[in-house]
Design an enzyme around this catalytic site. Structure first.
Site, PDB file in Angstrom:
ATOM      1  N   HIS A  24     131.188  41.192 165.050  1.00 30.84           N
ATOM      2  CA  HIS A  24     131.401  40.541 166.188  1.00 30.84           C
ATOM      3  C   HIS A  24     130.219  39.499 166.815  1.00 30.84           C
ATOM      4  CE1 HIS A  24     133.485  44.390 166.757  1.00 30.84           C
ATOM      5  NE2 HIS A  24     134.428  43.782 166.837  1.00 30.84           N
ATOM      6  N   ASP A  78     126.917  42.265 166.257  1.00 28.16           N
ATOM      7  CA  ASP A  78     126.874  43.661 165.327  1.00 28.16           C
ATOM      8  C   ASP A  78     127.442  43.352 164.062  1.00 28.16           C
ATOM      9  OD1 ASP A  78     129.478  43.478 165.818  1.00 28.16           O
ATOM     10  OD2 ASP A  78     129.680  45.093 167.281  1.00 28.16           O
ATOM     11  N   SER A  92     139.432  43.971 168.383  1.00 27.74           N
ATOM     12  CA  SER A  92     138.186  44.136 169.081  1.00 27.74           C
ATOM     13  C   SER A  92     137.684  42.564 169.530  1.00 27.74           C
ATOM     14  CB  SER A  92     137.186  44.937 168.324  1.00 27.74           C
ATOM     15  OG  SER A  92     137.154  44.306 167.016  1.00 27.74           O
TER      16      SER A  92
END
Ligand SMILES: *[C@@H]1O[C@H](CO)[C@@H](O)[C@H](O)[C@H]1NC(C)=O
Ligand SMILES: *[C@@H]1O[C@H](CO)[C@@H](O)[C@H](O)[C@H]1NC(C)=O
Ligand SMILES: *[C@@H]1O[C@H](CO)[C@@H](O)[C@H](O)[C@H]1NC(C)=O
Length: 347
Positions: A325, A322, A38
Protein backbone atom coordinates in the site's frame (compact mmCIF):
# COMPACT_ATOMS: atom_id res chain seq x y z
CA UNK A 1 -4.53 21.69 -28.65
CA UNK A 2 -0.99 21.17 -27.40
CA UNK A 3 -0.38 19.35 -24.17
CA UNK A 4 0.75 22.58 -22.56
CA UNK A 5 -2.40 24.41 -23.63
CA UNK A 6 -4.58 21.58 -22.40
CA UNK A 7 -2.77 21.73 -19.08
CA UNK A 8 -3.47 25.46 -18.71
CA UNK A 9 -7.17 24.89 -19.38
CA UNK A 10 -7.34 22.08 -16.85
CA UNK A 11 -5.59 24.11 -14.17
CA UNK A 12 -7.88 27.06 -14.83
CA UNK A 13 -10.92 24.83 -14.49
CA UNK A 14 -9.61 23.48 -11.22
CA UNK A 15 -9.18 26.97 -9.85
CA UNK A 16 -12.73 27.84 -10.84
CA UNK A 17 -13.97 24.69 -9.10
CA UNK A 18 -11.90 25.34 -6.02
CA UNK A 19 -13.14 28.91 -5.82
CA UNK A 20 -16.68 27.72 -6.22
CA UNK A 21 -16.29 25.23 -3.41
CA UNK A 22 -14.90 27.96 -1.18
CA UNK A 23 -17.49 30.58 -2.06
CA UNK A 24 -20.56 28.42 -1.82
CA UNK A 25 -19.21 26.30 1.02
CA UNK A 26 -20.68 23.44 -0.89
CA UNK A 27 -19.26 20.25 -2.27
CA UNK A 28 -19.01 19.43 -5.97
CA UNK A 29 -21.02 16.24 -5.49
CA UNK A 30 -23.47 15.15 -2.76
CA UNK A 31 -21.52 12.05 -1.80
CA UNK A 32 -18.93 9.39 -2.53
CA UNK A 33 -19.48 5.61 -2.57
CA UNK A 34 -16.44 3.38 -2.29
CA UNK A 35 -16.13 -0.28 -3.29
CA UNK A 36 -13.32 -2.77 -3.61
CA UNK A 37 -10.18 -3.81 -1.73
CA UNK A 38 -7.65 -2.77 0.89
CA UNK A 39 -6.45 0.21 -1.13
CA UNK A 40 -9.74 1.93 -0.24
CA UNK A 41 -11.07 -0.02 2.80
CA UNK A 42 -11.67 2.44 5.66
CA UNK A 43 -12.43 -0.10 8.38
CA UNK A 44 -14.90 -2.73 7.20
CA UNK A 45 -12.43 -5.55 7.76
CA UNK A 46 -12.17 -4.55 11.44
CA UNK A 47 -15.60 -6.14 11.75
CA UNK A 48 -14.74 -9.40 10.02
CA UNK A 49 -13.08 -12.63 11.14
CA UNK A 50 -10.20 -12.00 8.75
CA UNK A 51 -6.46 -11.76 9.22
CA UNK A 52 -6.32 -9.03 6.57
CA UNK A 53 -6.77 -6.00 8.77
CA UNK A 54 -5.07 -2.78 9.75
CA UNK A 55 -6.62 -1.92 13.09
CA UNK A 56 -3.40 -1.87 15.07
CA UNK A 57 -0.40 0.50 15.28
CA UNK A 58 1.51 1.74 13.38
CA UNK A 59 -1.35 1.78 10.84
CA UNK A 60 -3.02 5.18 11.01
CA UNK A 61 -0.01 6.75 12.72
CA UNK A 62 -0.39 9.94 10.66
CA UNK A 63 -4.16 9.99 10.24
CA UNK A 64 -5.23 13.47 11.36
CA UNK A 65 -8.80 13.15 12.61
CA UNK A 66 -8.08 10.23 14.95
CA UNK A 67 -4.77 11.73 16.12
CA UNK A 68 -2.86 8.69 14.99
CA UNK A 69 -5.18 5.96 16.23
CA UNK A 70 -5.62 3.13 13.69
CA UNK A 71 -8.89 3.22 11.72
CA UNK A 72 -8.55 0.09 9.62
CA UNK A 73 -7.03 1.97 6.68
CA UNK A 74 -4.04 0.13 5.21
CA UNK A 75 -1.80 3.20 5.36
CA UNK A 76 0.10 5.46 7.73
CA UNK A 77 -2.33 8.28 6.99
CA UNK A 78 -4.96 9.13 4.42
CA UNK A 79 -5.98 7.01 1.45
CA UNK A 80 -6.16 8.41 -2.08
CA UNK A 81 -9.94 8.27 -1.69
CA UNK A 82 -9.72 10.42 1.47
CA UNK A 83 -7.78 13.05 -0.47
CA UNK A 84 -10.32 12.77 -3.28
CA UNK A 85 -13.14 13.42 -0.82
CA UNK A 86 -11.19 16.46 0.41
CA UNK A 87 -10.72 17.64 -3.18
CA UNK A 88 -14.44 17.34 -3.85
CA UNK A 89 -15.20 19.63 -0.91
CA UNK A 90 -17.03 17.11 1.27
CA UNK A 91 -16.51 17.64 5.00
CA UNK A 92 -16.68 14.04 6.19
CA UNK A 93 -15.24 10.79 4.89
CA UNK A 94 -17.82 8.16 3.89
CA UNK A 95 -18.02 5.86 6.93
CA UNK A 96 -17.16 2.17 6.74
CA UNK A 97 -20.55 0.61 6.16
CA UNK A 98 -20.02 -2.13 8.75
CA UNK A 99 -18.55 0.31 11.27
CA UNK A 100 -20.31 1.37 14.43
CA UNK A 101 -21.21 4.87 13.26
CA UNK A 102 -22.83 3.71 10.04
CA UNK A 103 -24.62 0.82 11.72
CA UNK A 104 -26.05 2.87 14.59
CA UNK A 105 -27.07 6.09 12.82
CA UNK A 106 -28.62 6.15 9.37
CA UNK A 107 -27.93 9.91 9.19
CA UNK A 108 -24.20 9.17 8.96
CA UNK A 109 -24.89 7.73 5.50
CA UNK A 110 -26.18 10.93 3.92
CA UNK A 111 -22.90 11.68 2.08
CA UNK A 112 -22.14 8.15 0.99
CA UNK A 113 -20.50 5.11 2.51
CA UNK A 114 -17.49 2.87 2.13
CA UNK A 115 -18.22 -0.77 1.30
CA UNK A 116 -14.65 -1.85 0.51
CA UNK A 117 -12.94 -4.82 2.13
CA UNK A 118 -9.25 -5.67 2.18
CA UNK A 119 -8.34 -8.75 0.09
CA UNK A 120 -11.53 -8.52 -1.95
CA UNK A 121 -11.26 -8.77 -5.71
CA UNK A 122 -13.29 -9.07 -8.89
CA UNK A 123 -13.54 -12.80 -8.21
CA UNK A 124 -15.73 -13.62 -5.24
CA UNK A 125 -13.38 -16.57 -4.72
CA UNK A 126 -10.50 -14.19 -3.93
CA UNK A 127 -12.46 -12.58 -1.09
CA UNK A 128 -13.53 -16.03 0.14
CA UNK A 129 -9.89 -17.09 0.60
CA UNK A 130 -9.47 -14.34 3.20
CA UNK A 131 -13.00 -14.09 4.65
CA UNK A 132 -13.34 -10.65 3.08
CA UNK A 133 -16.52 -9.11 1.65
CA UNK A 134 -16.88 -10.06 -2.02
CA UNK A 135 -18.00 -7.40 -4.49
CA UNK A 136 -21.34 -9.15 -4.95
CA UNK A 137 -22.08 -8.69 -1.24
CA UNK A 138 -20.77 -5.11 -1.33
CA UNK A 139 -23.48 -4.50 -3.90
CA UNK A 140 -26.08 -6.07 -1.59
CA UNK A 141 -24.94 -3.74 1.20
CA UNK A 142 -25.30 -0.80 -1.17
CA UNK A 143 -28.88 -1.83 -1.89
CA UNK A 144 -29.55 -1.92 1.86
CA UNK A 145 -27.80 1.46 2.22
CA UNK A 146 -30.25 3.00 -0.23
CA UNK A 147 -33.20 1.82 1.84
CA UNK A 148 -31.65 3.29 4.98
CA UNK A 149 -30.98 6.66 3.35
CA UNK A 150 -34.51 6.67 2.01
CA UNK A 151 -35.84 6.15 5.51
CA UNK A 152 -34.09 9.23 6.91
CA UNK A 153 -33.97 11.53 3.87
CA UNK A 154 -36.92 10.50 1.71
CA UNK A 155 -36.96 8.77 -1.64
CA UNK A 156 -36.28 11.87 -3.71
CA UNK A 157 -33.12 12.79 -1.83
CA UNK A 158 -31.94 9.22 -1.78
CA UNK A 159 -32.38 9.04 -5.56
CA UNK A 160 -30.38 12.26 -6.05
CA UNK A 161 -27.63 11.00 -3.75
CA UNK A 162 -27.52 7.77 -5.75
CA UNK A 163 -27.37 9.33 -9.20
CA UNK A 164 -25.12 12.32 -8.47
CA UNK A 165 -22.54 10.78 -6.15
CA UNK A 166 -19.18 9.61 -7.38
CA UNK A 167 -18.54 5.88 -7.18
CA UNK A 168 -14.96 4.67 -6.79
CA UNK A 169 -14.12 1.04 -7.52
CA UNK A 170 -10.66 -0.35 -6.68
CA UNK A 171 -10.11 -4.06 -7.31
CA UNK A 172 -8.03 -6.60 -9.20
CA UNK A 173 -4.69 -6.48 -7.38
CA UNK A 174 -5.81 -9.07 -4.83
CA UNK A 175 -7.03 -11.36 -7.62
CA UNK A 176 -3.43 -11.54 -8.83
CA UNK A 177 -1.20 -11.03 -5.81
CA UNK A 178 -3.29 -12.87 -3.24
CA UNK A 179 -4.81 -15.46 -5.54
CA UNK A 180 -3.44 -16.08 -9.07
CA UNK A 181 0.26 -15.75 -8.20
CA UNK A 182 0.02 -17.98 -5.13
CA UNK A 183 -2.54 -20.50 -6.38
CA UNK A 184 -0.89 -23.18 -8.56
CA UNK A 185 -4.24 -24.42 -9.86
CA UNK A 186 -5.24 -21.02 -11.22
CA UNK A 187 -1.78 -20.46 -12.64
CA UNK A 188 -1.97 -23.83 -14.42
CA UNK A 189 -5.42 -23.15 -15.80
CA UNK A 190 -4.83 -19.65 -17.23
CA UNK A 191 -2.06 -17.56 -18.71
CA UNK A 192 -1.96 -14.06 -17.22
CA UNK A 193 -3.72 -12.76 -20.32
CA UNK A 194 -6.48 -15.37 -20.05
CA UNK A 195 -6.82 -14.58 -16.36
CA UNK A 196 -7.35 -10.90 -17.24
CA UNK A 197 -10.14 -12.02 -19.58
CA UNK A 198 -11.67 -14.07 -16.77
CA UNK A 199 -11.70 -10.96 -14.54
CA UNK A 200 -13.47 -8.83 -17.14
CA UNK A 201 -16.69 -10.78 -16.64
CA UNK A 202 -17.19 -9.99 -12.93
CA UNK A 203 -15.93 -6.45 -13.59
CA UNK A 204 -18.66 -5.89 -16.17
CA UNK A 205 -21.29 -7.54 -13.98
CA UNK A 206 -20.37 -5.31 -11.06
CA UNK A 207 -20.49 -2.06 -13.05
CA UNK A 208 -23.80 -3.11 -14.61
CA UNK A 209 -25.06 -3.86 -11.11
CA UNK A 210 -24.09 -0.40 -9.86
CA UNK A 211 -25.75 1.15 -12.91
CA UNK A 212 -28.88 -0.88 -12.27
CA UNK A 213 -29.03 0.52 -8.73
CA UNK A 214 -28.78 4.09 -10.03
CA UNK A 215 -25.06 4.94 -10.19
CA UNK A 216 -24.19 7.29 -13.06
CA UNK A 217 -20.70 8.59 -12.24
CA UNK A 218 -18.22 5.77 -11.77
CA UNK A 219 -14.43 5.86 -11.57
CA UNK A 220 -12.58 2.53 -11.69
CA UNK A 221 -8.91 2.37 -10.82
CA UNK A 222 -6.55 0.53 -13.13
CA UNK A 223 -4.13 -1.99 -11.68
CA UNK A 224 -1.01 -0.47 -10.11
CA UNK A 225 2.41 -1.65 -11.34
CA UNK A 226 2.11 -4.91 -9.40
CA UNK A 227 5.76 -5.69 -10.00
CA UNK A 228 6.82 -2.58 -8.06
CA UNK A 229 4.92 -3.50 -4.89
CA UNK A 230 7.54 -4.22 -2.22
CA UNK A 231 5.85 -7.56 -1.51
CA UNK A 232 6.28 -8.60 -5.14
CA UNK A 233 9.92 -7.57 -5.18
CA UNK A 234 10.50 -9.63 -2.03
CA UNK A 235 8.62 -12.67 -3.31
CA UNK A 236 9.69 -12.67 -6.95
CA UNK A 237 12.94 -10.70 -7.04
CA UNK A 238 13.39 -7.22 -8.49
CA UNK A 239 15.89 -7.77 -11.27
CA UNK A 240 17.10 -5.01 -13.50
CA UNK A 241 13.89 -3.15 -14.30
CA UNK A 242 14.36 -0.34 -11.78
CA UNK A 243 13.91 -2.80 -8.94
CA UNK A 244 10.47 -3.86 -10.19
CA UNK A 245 9.36 -7.31 -11.40
CA UNK A 246 8.89 -6.77 -15.13
CA UNK A 247 6.69 -9.83 -15.65
CA UNK A 248 4.15 -8.61 -13.09
CA UNK A 249 4.14 -5.09 -14.49
CA UNK A 250 3.42 -6.60 -17.89
CA UNK A 251 0.45 -8.43 -16.37
CA UNK A 252 -0.84 -5.12 -14.98
CA UNK A 253 -0.59 -3.46 -18.38
CA UNK A 254 -2.39 -6.35 -20.12
CA UNK A 255 -5.19 -6.15 -17.56
CA UNK A 256 -5.41 -2.37 -17.89
CA UNK A 257 -5.76 -2.54 -21.68
CA UNK A 258 -8.60 -5.03 -21.31
CA UNK A 259 -10.20 -2.89 -18.59
CA UNK A 260 -10.30 0.07 -21.01
CA UNK A 261 -11.91 -2.07 -23.69
CA UNK A 262 -14.49 -3.54 -21.30
CA UNK A 263 -15.32 -0.05 -20.04
CA UNK A 264 -15.80 1.17 -23.60
CA UNK A 265 -18.25 -1.64 -24.22
CA UNK A 266 -20.24 -0.70 -21.10
CA UNK A 267 -20.27 2.98 -22.08
CA UNK A 268 -21.70 2.11 -25.49
CA UNK A 269 -24.66 0.47 -23.76
CA UNK A 270 -25.46 3.39 -21.45
CA UNK A 271 -25.23 6.88 -22.90
CA UNK A 272 -26.17 8.38 -19.52
CA UNK A 273 -23.31 6.68 -17.66
CA UNK A 274 -20.04 8.49 -16.99
CA UNK A 275 -17.43 5.78 -16.55
CA UNK A 276 -13.77 6.73 -16.18
CA UNK A 277 -10.80 4.40 -15.80
CA UNK A 278 -8.38 6.07 -13.39
CA UNK A 279 -4.82 5.34 -14.39
CA UNK A 280 -2.90 4.66 -11.20
CA UNK A 281 -0.28 2.57 -13.02
CA UNK A 282 1.71 5.44 -14.45
CA UNK A 283 1.65 7.78 -11.43
CA UNK A 284 2.79 4.97 -9.12
CA UNK A 285 5.34 3.66 -11.61
CA UNK A 286 6.81 7.14 -11.99
CA UNK A 287 6.85 7.66 -8.24
CA UNK A 288 8.58 4.38 -7.50
CA UNK A 289 11.08 4.79 -10.34
CA UNK A 290 12.10 8.40 -10.46
CA UNK A 291 11.22 10.16 -7.25
CA UNK A 292 14.56 11.91 -7.25
CA UNK A 293 14.96 15.00 -5.19
CA UNK A 294 15.53 18.41 -6.67
CA UNK A 295 13.84 18.18 -10.05
CA UNK A 296 10.99 20.41 -8.94
CA UNK A 297 8.20 18.14 -10.08
CA UNK A 298 5.13 17.62 -7.96
CA UNK A 299 5.99 14.18 -6.63
CA UNK A 300 9.43 15.16 -5.50
CA UNK A 301 8.24 18.17 -3.57
CA UNK A 302 5.90 15.97 -1.61
CA UNK A 303 8.09 12.94 -1.18
CA UNK A 304 11.55 14.36 -0.77
CA UNK A 305 11.09 17.11 1.75
CA UNK A 306 12.94 15.63 4.68
CA UNK A 307 16.51 16.47 3.76
CA UNK A 308 16.52 13.24 1.84
CA UNK A 309 19.55 13.98 -0.28
CA UNK A 310 20.64 11.09 -2.44
CA UNK A 311 17.51 9.01 -2.03
CA UNK A 312 16.91 8.75 -5.76
CA UNK A 313 17.63 5.05 -5.93
CA UNK A 314 15.65 4.48 -2.81
CA UNK A 315 12.45 6.43 -3.22
CA UNK A 316 10.36 3.28 -2.92
CA UNK A 317 10.73 3.71 0.80
CA UNK A 318 8.67 6.86 0.55
CA UNK A 319 6.13 5.53 -1.90
CA UNK A 320 4.99 2.38 -0.14
CA UNK A 321 3.98 2.15 3.49
CA UNK A 322 3.92 -1.64 3.66
CA UNK A 323 4.25 -4.49 1.18
CA UNK A 324 1.19 -3.50 -0.81
CA UNK A 325 0.00 0.00 0.00
CA UNK A 326 1.15 3.51 -0.88
CA UNK A 327 2.04 6.00 1.83
CA UNK A 328 -0.09 8.99 2.70
CA UNK A 329 2.34 11.15 0.69
CA UNK A 330 2.00 8.99 -2.41
CA UNK A 331 -1.78 8.89 -1.99
CA UNK A 332 -1.88 12.70 -2.10
CA UNK A 333 -0.03 12.67 -5.41
CA UNK A 334 -2.35 9.94 -6.70
CA UNK A 335 -5.48 11.83 -5.68
CA UNK A 336 -4.33 14.93 -7.54
CA UNK A 337 -3.79 12.81 -10.65
CA UNK A 338 -7.25 11.27 -10.21
CA UNK A 339 -8.86 14.70 -9.92
CA UNK A 340 -7.49 15.67 -13.33
CA UNK A 341 -8.49 12.36 -14.87
CA UNK A 342 -11.96 12.48 -13.33
CA UNK A 343 -13.01 16.01 -14.28
CA UNK A 344 -15.79 14.70 -16.53
CA UNK A 345 -17.33 12.94 -13.54
CA UNK A 346 -17.99 16.25 -11.77
CA UNK A 347 -19.00 18.32 -14.81
C1 LIG B 1 -32.07 2.60 9.53
O1 LIG B 1 -32.93 2.33 8.43
C2 LIG B 1 -33.45 1.02 8.40
C3 LIG B 1 -34.19 0.83 7.09
O2 LIG B 1 -35.19 1.78 6.94
C4 LIG B 1 -34.34 0.79 9.62
O3 LIG B 1 -34.85 -0.52 9.63
C5 LIG B 1 -33.49 1.01 10.86
O4 LIG B 1 -34.31 0.90 11.99
C6 LIG B 1 -32.82 2.36 10.83
N1 LIG B 1 -31.87 2.39 11.92
C7 LIG B 1 -31.79 3.42 12.75
C8 LIG B 1 -30.80 3.29 13.84
O5 LIG B 1 -32.49 4.39 12.63
C1 LIG C 1 7.30 -7.46 -20.87
O1 LIG C 1 6.77 -6.82 -22.00
C2 LIG C 1 7.75 -6.31 -22.88
C3 LIG C 1 7.07 -5.47 -23.94
O2 LIG C 1 5.85 -5.99 -24.32
C4 LIG C 1 8.54 -7.47 -23.45
O3 LIG C 1 9.54 -7.00 -24.34
C5 LIG C 1 9.18 -8.21 -22.31
O4 LIG C 1 9.85 -9.38 -22.79
C6 LIG C 1 8.16 -8.64 -21.28
N1 LIG C 1 8.86 -9.17 -20.11
C7 LIG C 1 8.53 -10.30 -19.49
C8 LIG C 1 9.41 -10.73 -18.35
O5 LIG C 1 7.56 -10.96 -19.79
C1 LIG D 1 17.29 2.03 0.97
O1 LIG D 1 17.77 2.63 2.16
C2 LIG D 1 17.72 1.80 3.28
C3 LIG D 1 18.20 2.57 4.49
O2 LIG D 1 18.28 3.92 4.25
C4 LIG D 1 18.54 0.54 3.04
O3 LIG D 1 18.41 -0.31 4.16
C5 LIG D 1 18.04 -0.17 1.79
O4 LIG D 1 18.86 -1.27 1.52
C6 LIG D 1 18.05 0.78 0.60
N1 LIG D 1 17.45 0.12 -0.54
C7 LIG D 1 17.99 0.15 -1.75
C8 LIG D 1 17.23 -0.54 -2.85
O5 LIG D 1 19.04 0.73 -1.98
Amino acid sequence: MTTAAAWVVVVAMLHVSAAWVGAAGQALVPGVMIFGDSVVDAGNNNRLPTLVRADFPPYGRDFPSTHGAPTGRFCNGKLATDYTVDNLGLSTYPPAYLGQEAQSDNHSLLHGANFASGASGYLDATAALYSAIPLSRQLDYFREFKTKVGSVAGGKKAAALTSESIYVVSAGTSDYVQNYYVNPMLAAAYTPEQFADVLMQPFTTFIQGLYGLGARRIGVTSLPPMGCLPASVTLFGGGSNGGCVERLNNDSRIFNTKLEAASDAIRKQHSDLKLVVFDIYNPLFDLSRRACCGTGTIETSVLCNQGAVGTCANATGYVFWDGFHPTDAANKVLADALLLQGLQLIS
